[in-house]
Design an enzyme around this catalytic site. Structure first.
Site, short mmCIF file in Angstrom:
data_model
loop_
_atom_site.label_atom_id
_atom_site.label_comp_id
_atom_site.label_asym_id
_atom_site.label_seq_id
_atom_site.Cartn_x
_atom_site.Cartn_y
_atom_site.Cartn_z
N GLU A 114 17.59 -31.00 11.20
CA GLU A 114 17.09 -32.26 11.11
C GLU A 114 17.92 -33.04 10.21
O GLU A 114 17.77 -32.95 8.87
CB GLU A 114 15.55 -32.37 10.64
CG GLU A 114 14.56 -31.74 11.32
CD GLU A 114 14.17 -32.59 12.60
OE1 GLU A 114 14.46 -33.82 12.62
OE2 GLU A 114 13.35 -32.03 13.48
N CYS A 140 15.36 -40.84 6.40
CA CYS A 140 16.37 -40.58 7.54
C CYS A 140 16.28 -41.42 8.68
O CYS A 140 17.17 -41.69 9.36
CB CYS A 140 16.04 -39.10 8.02
SG CYS A 140 14.41 -38.84 8.42
P1 NAD Z 1 21.41 -32.69 1.24
O1 NAD Z 1 22.19 -32.23 2.52
O2 NAD Z 1 22.25 -32.96 -0.07
O3 NAD Z 1 20.54 -31.43 0.87
C1 NAD Z 1 19.57 -30.89 1.76
C2 NAD Z 1 19.16 -29.66 1.26
O4 NAD Z 1 20.27 -28.87 1.98
C3 NAD Z 1 18.92 -29.05 -0.08
O5 NAD Z 1 18.11 -28.46 -0.24
C4 NAD Z 1 20.41 -28.40 -0.53
O6 NAD Z 1 20.32 -27.85 -1.58
C5 NAD Z 1 20.69 -27.94 0.82
N1 NAD Z 1 21.83 -27.38 1.22
C6 NAD Z 1 23.19 -28.37 0.92
N2 NAD Z 1 24.08 -27.52 1.50
C7 NAD Z 1 23.90 -26.36 1.78
C8 NAD Z 1 24.48 -25.28 2.36
N3 NAD Z 1 25.98 -25.31 2.59
N4 NAD Z 1 23.67 -24.22 2.68
C9 NAD Z 1 22.52 -24.00 2.49
N5 NAD Z 1 22.05 -25.09 1.88
C10 NAD Z 1 22.28 -26.42 1.70
O7 NAD Z 1 20.50 -33.82 1.53
P2 NAD Z 1 19.80 -34.62 0.66
O8 NAD Z 1 20.54 -35.63 -0.24
O9 NAD Z 1 18.83 -33.94 -0.06
O10 NAD Z 1 18.82 -35.57 1.59
C11 NAD Z 1 19.34 -36.61 2.17
C12 NAD Z 1 19.96 -36.52 3.65
O11 NAD Z 1 18.74 -35.75 4.30
C13 NAD Z 1 20.01 -37.63 4.49
O12 NAD Z 1 21.39 -37.36 5.23
C14 NAD Z 1 19.03 -37.81 5.40
O13 NAD Z 1 18.89 -38.75 6.38
C15 NAD Z 1 18.70 -36.49 5.58
N6 NAD Z 1 17.24 -36.19 6.03
C16 NAD Z 1 17.06 -35.99 7.43
C17 NAD Z 1 15.73 -35.82 8.09
C18 NAD Z 1 15.56 -35.80 9.25
O14 NAD Z 1 14.31 -35.27 9.73
N7 NAD Z 1 16.35 -35.83 10.20
C19 NAD Z 1 14.65 -36.23 6.97
C20 NAD Z 1 15.05 -36.41 5.61
C21 NAD Z 1 16.05 -36.36 5.11
#
Ligand code: NAD
Length: 499
Positions: A252, A286
């Protein structure tokens, strides 16, 4: 400012995780809320082992009984709604009303999952062979790894967890390193319910940390499904690693959502949705509305009215998200503010008008990042508009006919949420067929979804579907089973003879 009264109900859970390597700040004023301890790789691996043991016990509990646990958890959330909502607001900065909405979403998915626990239906399939019965059965999958983003610090976990539990699966959750406190609070609420219920230990676990802890989940073959919510950058790293070990991924990821405003649009319906979509949650959803594609005959008017409405709300209602009446809270951190400024600097030379975008309230909150949402009038869709900037910026651009509007609409790499404002039935149906997004709305905005539908998007949004509809099937494994009940040697399929 002291926030101790908000943390107090969960003080024991925080105390148990006190440490040195995970400082947690509130975006409200930038102050330190707690310093927690991250899990090591060895601890994460041990937690997965514990989840596996829990799976052995939980998979054999009848599904409606598993639903009973989720029903009790939903009731506990009802009791804790206000305290948990305040904590969500404190830790991620969304306004209190939206914090309440997030906890309500958890309650709603629990209710949904309870009903589902009596409806994990398979199929009976007509067999071509005499005295044979063919069935499709759905069986528990195994422990599920959940990785979540900061902006929905609790709801996304519950979408996964409530379904996983009724499907027979334990859950290991790695919350965002920016919002670990709400995760510990949810875990504490769950544990008290699970103890009373007599659920196996390890049915729900939280591991804290950043990318390394996430990777420990991603790479472990004992987790058959990784459900990961976050940026497209994260999904690009996680997807191939899970595929490498033939695991399943539910991704997601980022959105770049657009609303088309057609000539027949009722602007009294359209404008409130555009305002909420662009500035609700300070543009940190998002599903936030990032692009407004307006018929040229309305372009000037919609830009002016949207910019005026946004700046009027922003001037009067920006502030601490804990204050009643606040509609726009802070950005999550400095990095988010800098990303917003970089996008505005890049787009300015091509923009016709830019309203807002500047930092505000820094005299009151020098360590926090409050901004005026930006509304940008622009004639085309340059690269910078095609990227997701996770901050309140809405680009307002013109189109001349609906085919062109759809081309502009679909010309971004993301495919999460979309909407059209129209009173023309033909345009509405055309839009639903042509939008390449997982969500396509008519006369409501892009932002905000009910739990009953499957939630997720196409293209770089990752293709996952969570929450309602038949999303539960991802948390189970499908088995096709043929039983023969005759008395002579069974027939072979396709009429093959092997006498
Ligand atoms: P982010 O990608 O920085 O982090 C999200 C999660 O992924 C965190 O828990 C982080 O520690 C983990 N993570 C990051 N890199 C990783 C890796 N290489 N391996 C494993 N885990 C990893 O995102 P954010 O800044 O917390 O949130 C904002 C983003 O999330 C925006 O792009 C938003 O659109 C998206 N988002 C999408 C949805 C959806 O349902 N499509 C919902 C909420 C947020």
């Amino acid at each position: 400012m002291s926030f101790d009264h908000i943390l107090a109900p969960f003080a024991a859970a925080l105390k148990a995780r006190e440490g040195l390597d995970l400082p947690v700040h509130t975006p409200i004023d930038g102050s330190l809320l707690a310093t927690l301890r991250m899990d090591t790789k060895a601890e994460t691996t041990a937690a997965i082992g514990k989840a596996q043991e829990a799976f052995i016990a939980w998979r054999d509990v009848p599904a409606p009984k598993r639903g009973e646990l989720v029903r009790r958890f939903g009731n506990a959330l009802r009791e804790h709604k206000e305290t948990l909502a305040a904590l969500v607001t404190l830790e991620c900065g969304k306004i209190h009303e939206e914090g309440r909405g997030e906890v309500q979403e958890m309650i709603d998915i629990c209710d949904f999952a309870v009903g589902l626990s009596r409806q994990l239906h398979g199929l009976t399939i007509a067999s071509e062979r005499q005295d044979h019965v063919m069935q499709e059965n759905w069986l528990p999958l195994g422990p599920i790894g959940v990785i979540s983003a900061f902006n929905f610090p609790v709801a996304v976990w519950s979408w996964n967890a409530a379904l996983a539990w009724v499907c027979g699966d334990p859950v290991i959750w790695k919350p965002s390193e920016k919002t670990p406190i709400t995760a510990l609070a949810c875990q504490a609420i769950f544990e008290s319910v699970a103890r009373e219920f007599g659920a196996p230990e390890g049915l729900s676990q939280v591991v804290l940390g950043g990318v390394e802890v996430g990777e420990a989940l991603v790479d472990d073959h004992r987790l058959p499904l990784i459900s990961a919510t976050g940026s497209t950058r994260m999904g690009r790293a996680v997807g191939p690693r899970v595929a490498q070990r033939f695991g399943r991924c539910l991704l997601e990821l980022g959105g770049n959502n657009a609303v088309i405003v057609a000539p027949s649009a009722d602007l009294s319906v359209a404008l409130p949705s555009l305002v909420f979509g662009s500035i609700g949650t300070a543009g940190q959803r998002c599903t936030s509305t990032r692009r407004v594609i307006v018929h040229r005959s309305l372009w000037d008017q919609v830009y002016e009215r949207l910019a005026t409405a946004v700046q009027t709300v922003a001037c009067a209602r920006t502030g601490s998200p804990l204050e009643p009446g606040t509609l726009i809270g802070p950005l999550i951190d400095r990095g988010s503010f800098e990303a917003m400024q970089a996008t505005l600097a890049e787009v300015r030379p091509q923009a016709i008008k830019v309203s807002g975008g500047e930092r505000v309230m820094h005299d009151v909150y020098p360590n926090a990042y409050y901004v005026r949402p930006a509304v940008v009038k622009i004639a085309g869709q340059p690269d910078v508009v095609c990227r997701e900037t996770f901050a309140p910026i809405a680009f307002v651009m013109p189109y001349d006919d609906l085919d062109e509007a759809m081309t502009i609409h679909n010309a971004v790499p993301q495919g999460l949420s979309s909407a059209i404002m129209t009173t023309d039935l033909r345009e509405a149906e055309f839009f639903k067929r042509r939008s390449d997004c997982g969500i396509a709305n008519v006369n409501i905005g892009t932002s905000g979804a009910e739990i009953g539908g499957a939630f997720g998007g196409e293209k770089e949004t990752g293709g996952g579907r969570e929450s309602g509809s038949d999303a539960w099937k991802q948390y189970m494994r499908r088995q096709t089973s043929t039983t023969y009940f005759g008395h002579t040697a069974p027939q072979l399929a396709q009429g093959i003879r092997f006498d």
